[in-house]
Design an enzyme around this catalytic site. Structure first.
Site, short mmCIF file in Angstrom:
data_model
loop_
_atom_site.label_atom_id
_atom_site.label_comp_id
_atom_site.label_asym_id
_atom_site.label_seq_id
_atom_site.Cartn_x
_atom_site.Cartn_y
_atom_site.Cartn_z
N GLU A 29 10.13 -39.42 56.15
CA GLU A 29 10.98 -38.31 55.73
C GLU A 29 10.22 -36.99 55.89
O GLU A 29 9.01 -36.92 55.71
CB GLU A 29 11.42 -38.48 54.28
CG GLU A 29 12.31 -39.69 54.04
CD GLU A 29 12.71 -39.81 52.58
OE1 GLU A 29 13.92 -39.80 52.32
OE2 GLU A 29 11.82 -39.93 51.74
N ARG A 57 8.62 -42.97 40.81
CA ARG A 57 9.58 -42.15 40.07
C ARG A 57 9.77 -42.67 38.64
O ARG A 57 9.97 -41.88 37.71
CB ARG A 57 10.92 -42.10 40.80
CG ARG A 57 10.87 -41.27 42.08
CD ARG A 57 12.25 -41.00 42.63
NE ARG A 57 12.19 -40.12 43.80
CZ ARG A 57 13.23 -39.49 44.32
NH1 ARG A 57 14.44 -39.65 43.78
NH2 ARG A 57 13.09 -38.70 45.36
N GLU A 104 17.10 -39.07 40.81
CA GLU A 104 17.59 -40.42 41.08
C GLU A 104 16.43 -41.41 41.00
O GLU A 104 15.35 -41.16 41.53
CB GLU A 104 18.22 -40.46 42.48
CG GLU A 104 18.67 -41.85 42.91
CD GLU A 104 19.05 -41.90 44.38
OE1 GLU A 104 18.88 -42.96 45.01
OE2 GLU A 104 19.52 -40.87 44.91
N ARG A 121 8.71 -34.76 44.41
CA ARG A 121 9.23 -36.08 44.06
C ARG A 121 9.42 -37.00 45.27
O ARG A 121 10.08 -38.03 45.15
CB ARG A 121 10.56 -35.94 43.30
CG ARG A 121 11.67 -35.23 44.05
CD ARG A 121 12.91 -35.15 43.17
NE ARG A 121 14.04 -34.57 43.87
CZ ARG A 121 15.26 -34.51 43.37
NH1 ARG A 121 15.51 -35.00 42.17
NH2 ARG A 121 16.25 -33.96 44.03
N HIS A 122 8.86 -36.64 46.43
CA HIS A 122 8.98 -37.48 47.62
C HIS A 122 7.61 -37.91 48.12
O HIS A 122 6.65 -37.15 48.08
CB HIS A 122 9.70 -36.73 48.75
CG HIS A 122 11.18 -36.62 48.55
ND1 HIS A 122 11.75 -35.54 47.92
CD2 HIS A 122 12.20 -37.46 48.88
CE1 HIS A 122 13.07 -35.71 47.87
NE2 HIS A 122 13.35 -36.87 48.45
#
Length: 434
Positions: A213, A408, A357, A219-220
């Site tokens: 990505e 997460r 999420e 948060r990635h």
């Protein structure tokens, strides 16, 4: 070291040998103290300069911070010492000296940027609060495994080198595999479905996933830990029951077993357990509630994905974990089953924390012809996935599952600012080493 005593176990009256890192040295003139740190805590080593061998004093007080030393001597009670005891040394050995110029301060007295901390993770982990994060992470994973076993699940391990991507697209890391193109797996999705179609009905896996990505956010990650479940003869509601049980078990285990770590992180007074069942909102209800907050510049309409600011607005409105169910079919992957009475509505769900999420899941399409149609609708060639699709000709039961982001989960349980704080050696667009 067979004769080594951990600092926390040193009792007055003992002759002990302790080993660890030099946390700090306090020189008060005629008397000086070396504070030695190991995994169990700290202990004070007392040097009375005029009454001790000169070489012993020079060795003990001439060593730089973070050097590894071994100290042998008598343990005595001393109420003024940090742990109520101290050692008068008879022998001091410098096992491994440290460079006096450290890239960061493990005592925490001087803050360091996150990038500096990650470049020097070994030093960073010597800080009590950083070590606490990974002790808690380990407890979370233990509790998750235990809860899956309570749900009668078998732990599995699926390939991380694959011939095709789970969902296609550009989020793939290609590699050369004996002259052929292969990829790092984005998800265990297809493999765990195949196993759920065997006589092993409920399975789980905790393992790495790889996504190329372009996101570069707090948060990635490009290598992450996925906590996966798949269950035969389960629908989306069963899968939501499982993930709610797993997440709740993680919180309860941290609350019960990590009091010292929570205190080190300053969370002992404010750590909260989920106190009720997670609400289940339909996608339609979710966009209505987001629109009602007035936080977005433009109103959401059916078919929109939820923007980050929309998720935040809804999270603030709900105030805790919640599910979003019944997503539009066009938004969810090909393997998510549609509702039998409405093919525009999928059985897909997401589990949300107010911040982000955590989970994507749903009931899977188990009918071969419908599965092939799903591939074609998303522009994927079913022939490239023949190892997967052919098994749906041989009696594939209805099944459902989910993927939960491990980092997460840690990040939201502990309120960390950046997901990289929940990974020992994170991999993102800029970081391939250490």
């Amino acid at each position: 070291m067979q004769d080594r005593t951990h600092t926390a176990d040193a009792e007055p009256g003992d002759d002990a040998t302790v080993a660890g890192w030099v946390h700090e040295i306090r020189d008060l003139g005629g008397i000086a103290f070396l504070i030695l740190r190991d995994s169990s805590g700290k202990i004070q080593i007392k040097f009375e300069k005029d009454e001790m061998d000169e070489d012993l004093v020079e060795t003990g007080l001439g060593v730089s911070r973070e050097s590894v030393v071994k100290v042998s001597g008598a343990v005595e009670e001393e109420p003024r010492a940090p742990t109520g005891v101290e050692i008068t040394p008879e022998e001091v050995e410098v096992v491994a000296p440290a460079d006096p110029e450290l890239p960061l301060d493990p005592s925490g007295k001087v803050d360091a940027e996150l990038s500096t901390r990650l470049d020097n993770r070994t030093l960073d982990l010597r800080k009590e609060e950083v070590q606490a994060i990974f002790e808690i992470r380990a407890e979370i994973m233990r509790a998750v495994r235990e809860q899956f076993r309570e749900f009668d699940c078998t732990e599995i391990n699926t390939p991380k080198i694959v011939a095709t991507g789970t969902e296609g697209g550009t989020e793939l890391f290609p590699i050369t595999y004996f002259g052929e193109e292969a990829f790092m797996n984005q998800s265990p999705q297809l493999f765990k479905q195949l196993i759920a179609g065997s006589n092993v009905e409920r399975v789980f896996e905790i393992g790495p996933i790889f996504r190329a990505e372009e996101h570069n956010t707090p948060r990635h990650l490009n290598e992450a830990t996925s906590i996966d479940f798949e269950g035969a003869f389960c629908d989306q509601n069963d899968a939501m029951d499982v993930v709610e049980g797993v997440v709740t078990a993680a919180y309860e285990a941290v609350n019960e077993n990590c009091s010292e770590e929570l205190e080190a992180l300053g969370l002992d007074e404010e750590f909260g357990l989920p106190d009720e069942a997670f609400p289940r909102l339909s996608y339609e209800e979710a966009i209505e509630r987001i629109n009602a907050t007035g936080e977005l510049d433009e109103q959401l309409v059916w078919g929109d994905d939820l923007p980050t600011e929309g998720e935040k607005a809804l999270g603030d409105d709900v105030g805790g974990h919640y599910f979003i169910t019944d997503w539009p079919s066009e938004i969810k992957p090909f393997y998510i089953k549609d509702h039998d009475d409405d093919d525009q509505l999928s059985t897909g769900f997401d589990l949300m924390h107010p911040r982000m999420e955590l989970v994507s899941g749903g009931q899977r399409e188990h009918r071969h012809e419908k599965l092939i149609e799903g591939f074609e609708q998303q522009g994927l060639d079913p022939d490239q996935f023949e190892y997967y699709t052919k098994m749906f000709k041989y009696g594939m039961p209805p099944h459902a599952g989910f993927g939960l982001g491990g980092e997460r989960l840690v990040m939201t349980i502990l309120g960390l600012d950046n997901i990289r704080e929940a990974v020992l050696f994170p991999r993102d667009r800029q970081r391939l080493s250490p």
